[in-house]
Enzyme design. Structure first.
Site, short mmCIF file in Angstrom:
data_model
loop_
_atom_site.label_atom_id
_atom_site.label_comp_id
_atom_site.label_asym_id
_atom_site.label_seq_id
_atom_site.Cartn_x
_atom_site.Cartn_y
_atom_site.Cartn_z
N TYR A 175 17.00 30.45 1.15
CA TYR A 175 15.85 31.25 1.57
C TYR A 175 15.96 31.65 3.04
CZ TYR A 175 13.16 30.17 -2.66
OH TYR A 175 12.71 30.07 -3.94
N MET A 235 12.01 23.87 -2.39
CA MET A 235 11.01 22.94 -2.89
C MET A 235 11.64 21.81 -3.71
SD MET A 235 7.69 23.56 -5.36
CE MET A 235 6.83 24.60 -4.19
N ARG A 247 -10.15 1.21 14.86
CA ARG A 247 -10.08 1.98 13.62
C ARG A 247 -11.15 1.48 12.67
NH1 ARG A 247 -4.31 2.11 10.70
NH2 ARG A 247 -4.82 -0.11 10.49
N LYS A 251 0.84 -1.19 0.00
CA LYS A 251 0.00 0.00 0.00
C LYS A 251 0.88 1.25 0.00
CE LYS A 251 -0.41 0.19 5.04
NZ LYS A 251 -1.32 0.35 6.19
#
Length: 380
Positions: A274, A324, A147, A49
């Site tokens: 930055y 980024m 859950r 998954k």
């Protein structure tokens, strides 16, 4: 001698930017370690998954199919559909089947996990409308995770419905351990196992046949092997993370990239990155820019020297904020040139080390590696 020329990024191959290497040999070693802990007759399900915990679902499922896994599991039907389209033929359990993809589940021969009577009735209606009988499903019991799954108080409704339902056949009954890795919670874990066995017996008697039982996750396989039942579910362990302090598994994934540019900076050059948080030393600093950033799963908290990566046998700290798509590393005193490989995590540093810095778990880091990062299978 450092190189100070730019690289024409248009001339670089995609994997010259960043890649996630998946080592088949490490995968095989981890698989065989967990297989050695269970009986030969016990089936082994591997979880793929969340894009195989960030490793690449199709690539990893293919490796597991060749290695001999008995089952695969995904969280969402769409994940199972992707595997089928890619030629994966192993049985696939959909842990969170929902109710919106029942027709696709049938079309792609997926096996839904059923956590409540509403989902079971809804799936049965779809099967009936298509004239399908004895379709394999997996019944989820809630034994303390709270859950998903049938509570003990809901078993009567489940057994009453199953006595007349001909559209499904229960392939397995399963539950999930909440804290199998934590010795302080062992009494709770054993209580979960006892509840699972008791409630599974109630359901088996009502069914008139015995499906497979499974409750152990990776930590459970290592710490509660006695309760392996018919199948175990191998998740984080196959990717190289053990719950036992004395066991060092082989990391399957190594995230790597190549240096794009190198600069020698003096104090007069100001700062790096930055926010101007990267400070240049009084004697000057040599930095390298690498093409990974927070959009590639490199958490911003790893910037400003909080983490270090591997370059030519040396650990080199980050400098300045993580951008980024890029970040900078301080390579002062390290012989390097444009195109040299930097290891973000793998053998050194390990993903667990980065997780400790961030106060999180390896799962979060690995599942945060986006699909734009190439996955490359290393056959050794």
């Amino acid at each position: 001698m450092h190189s100070f020329c730019d690289v024409d990024t248009d001339m670089l191959k995609e994997n010259d930017f960043s890649r996630l290497e998946l080592r088949l040999g490490a995968c095989r070693d981890n698989y065989r370690y967990f297989r050695s802990l269970i009986e030969p007759s016990t089936k082994l399900l591997v979880l793929v998954k969340a894009n195989a915990y960030g490793h690449g679902a199709v690539e990893f499922a293919s490796m597991m199919q060749k290695e001999g896994a008995d089952y695969l599991a995904v969280a969402h039907p769409v994940e199972g559909m992707e595997l089928r389209r890619s030629g994966i033929s192993l049985p696939i359990l959909v842990l969170t089947a929902g109710t919106d993809y029942f027709n696709e589940i049938i079309d792609f021969r997926l096996e839904p996990g059923i956590p409540n009577l509403y989902a079971l009735k809804a799936f049965s209606e779809v099967l009936a409308s298509r004239g399908v009988t004895d379709y394999p499903v997996h019944i989820k019991l809630d034994t303390g995770m709270h859950r998903l799954g049938f509570m003990t108080s809901e078993l009567d409704g489940l057994t009453d419905f199953m006595k007349t339902c001909k559209n499904v056949r229960v392939k397995s009954i399963y539950s999930h351990l909440a804290a199998a890795e934590d010795p302080a919670s062992d009494d709770f874990t054993l209580g979960q196992i006892r509840m699972f066995e008791a409630n599974a017996d109630i359901l088996i008697k009502a069914l008139g046949y015995r499906p497979m039982l499974h409750i152990l996750n990776s930590a459970g396989i290592e710490r509660f092997t006695k309760y392996q039942h018919d199948m175990v579910r191998l998740g984080i362990g196959i990717y190289g993370i053990s719950s036992l302090p004395g066991v060092r598994l082989s990391p399957v994934a190594s995230m790597k990239c190549k240096i794009l540019q190198i600069k020698r900076l003096s104090p007069e050059d100001g700062t790096v990155g930055y926010g101007r948080h990267g400070k240049i030393s009084p004697d000057g600093t040599v930095i390298a820019t690498i093409p990974v950033g927070y959009a590639d799963g490199i958490d911003r908290r790893l910037g400003c020297g909080n983490a270090s990566f591997s370059l030519n046998g040396h650990r080199v700290p980050t400098i300045g904020n993580i951008c980024m798509d890029m970040c900078m590393i301080d390579i002062t005193g390290v012989e390097a040139e444009v195109g040299d490989t930097v290891t973000i995590f793998g053998e050194d540093p390990t993903v667990s080390e980065l997780a400790d810095i961030l106060g999180t778990i390896p799962y979060e880091i690995m599942t945060g590696i986006p699909r734009r990062i190439d996955r490359e299978i290393i056959r050794k």
